[in-house]
Design a protein around this motif. Sequence first.
Motif, PDB file in Angstrom:
ATOM      1  N   UNK A  41       0.840  -1.200   0.000  1.00 29.86           N
ATOM      2  CA  UNK A  41       0.000   0.000   0.000  1.00 29.86           C
ATOM      3  C   UNK A  41       0.874   1.249   0.000  1.00 29.86           C
ATOM      4  N   UNK A  42       1.886   1.257   0.858  1.00 25.95           N
ATOM      5  CA  UNK A  42       2.793   2.407   0.931  1.00 25.95           C
ATOM      6  C   UNK A  42       3.473   2.642  -0.412  1.00 25.95           C
ATOM      7  N   UNK A  43       3.956   1.574  -1.070  1.00 32.55           N
ATOM      8  CA  UNK A  43       4.632   1.710  -2.360  1.00 32.55           C
ATOM      9  C   UNK A  43       3.698   2.283  -3.423  1.00 32.55           C
ATOM     10  N   UNK A  44       2.451   1.806  -3.446  1.00 36.70           N
ATOM     11  CA  UNK A  44       1.483   2.330  -4.413  1.00 36.70           C
ATOM     12  C   UNK A  44       1.181   3.810  -4.157  1.00 36.70           C
ATOM     13  N   UNK A  45       1.057   4.174  -2.881  1.00 43.89           N
ATOM     14  CA  UNK A  45       0.811   5.580  -2.548  1.00 43.89           C
ATOM     15  C   UNK A  45       2.022   6.447  -2.903  1.00 43.89           C
ATOM     16  N   UNK A  46       3.220   5.927  -2.690  1.00 41.29           N
ATOM     17  CA  UNK A  46       4.430   6.655  -3.093  1.00 41.29           C
ATOM     18  C   UNK A  46       4.409   6.939  -4.588  1.00 41.29           C
ATOM     19  N   UNK A  47       4.054   5.922  -5.372  1.00 37.84           N
ATOM     20  CA  UNK A  47       4.021   6.069  -6.828  1.00 37.84           C
ATOM     21  C   UNK A  47       2.949   7.059  -7.258  1.00 37.84           C
ATOM     22  N   UNK A  48       1.774   6.948  -6.676  1.00 37.44           N
ATOM     23  CA  UNK A  48       0.654   7.814  -7.056  1.00 37.44           C
ATOM     24  C   UNK A  48       0.837   9.269  -6.624  1.00 37.44           C
ATOM     25  N   UNK A  49       1.458   9.470  -5.472  1.00 33.54           N
ATOM     26  CA  UNK A  49       1.547  10.824  -4.923  1.00 33.54           C
ATOM     27  C   UNK A  49       2.895  11.493  -5.159  1.00 33.54           C
ATOM     28  N   UNK A  50       3.925  10.692  -5.417  1.00 36.74           N
ATOM     29  CA  UNK A  50       5.264  11.247  -5.541  1.00 36.74           C
ATOM     30  C   UNK A  50       5.911  11.518  -4.198  1.00 36.74           C
ATOM     31  N   UNK A  51       5.254  11.114  -3.143  1.00 36.02           N
ATOM     32  CA  UNK A  51       5.809  11.300  -1.794  1.00 36.02           C
ATOM     33  C   UNK A  51       6.736  10.147  -1.421  1.00 36.02           C
ATOM     34  N   UNK A  52       7.521  10.339  -0.384  1.00 37.28           N
ATOM     35  CA  UNK A  52       8.308   9.250   0.197  1.00 37.28           C
ATOM     36  C   UNK A  52       7.725   8.984   1.572  1.00 37.28           C
ATOM     37  N   UNK A  53       6.779   8.084   1.616  1.00 37.28           N
ATOM     38  CA  UNK A  53       6.077   7.775   2.852  1.00 37.28           C
ATOM     39  C   UNK A  53       6.831   6.719   3.634  1.00 37.28           C
ATOM     40  N   UNK A  54       6.712   6.714   4.967  1.00 37.66           N
ATOM     41  CA  UNK A  54       7.452   5.745   5.785  1.00 37.66           C
ATOM     42  C   UNK A  54       6.910   4.325   5.619  1.00 37.66           C
ATOM     43  N   UNK A  55       7.760   3.360   5.835  1.00 38.29           N
ATOM     44  CA  UNK A  55       7.342   1.960   5.701  1.00 38.29           C
ATOM     45  C   UNK A  55       6.331   1.573   6.775  1.00 38.29           C
ATOM     46  N   UNK A  56       6.272   2.327   7.846  1.00 45.08           N
ATOM     47  CA  UNK A  56       5.328   2.051   8.937  1.00 45.08           C
ATOM     48  C   UNK A  56       4.011   2.813   8.766  1.00 45.08           C
TER      49      UNK A  56
END
Length: 132
Positions: free
Chosen positions: A18-33
Amino acid sequence: MDTPFKSLGFESLSAIGLRNRLNTLTGLRLPSTLAFDNPTPAALAAFVLARLAPATPPVSASALATVEQLEAMLSEVTVEESARLDIGRRLQALATQWAGPDTAGGAVDIDFEAATDEELFDLMDNAPDYGG
């Protein structure tokens, strides 16, 4: 949605996906947690939204904060008298410029000796009210 991710069957691997998909969609670097720090979809959405569009204080609040910082800095600074006078003149000029021409500290550009009665009465009628 307030159902926790854990109740939806999320575990470490699905949370990372989920985090990886959100990173791709948003361009953000979200934490693994991400899914564990924000345990519900609503909390996660609020977190991502805050990162995408962070709240910024109004310009006036930012300007006031800067003025407060300047005031604090100047109260702690020790300078020679000539530098203090130069800084004071610049601050007065800045304050006059910021306040605009109508509030130039009561400065009046009039030759009182040559002024007519009408000009003097007009000056008094348009004088600022300082509440005194």
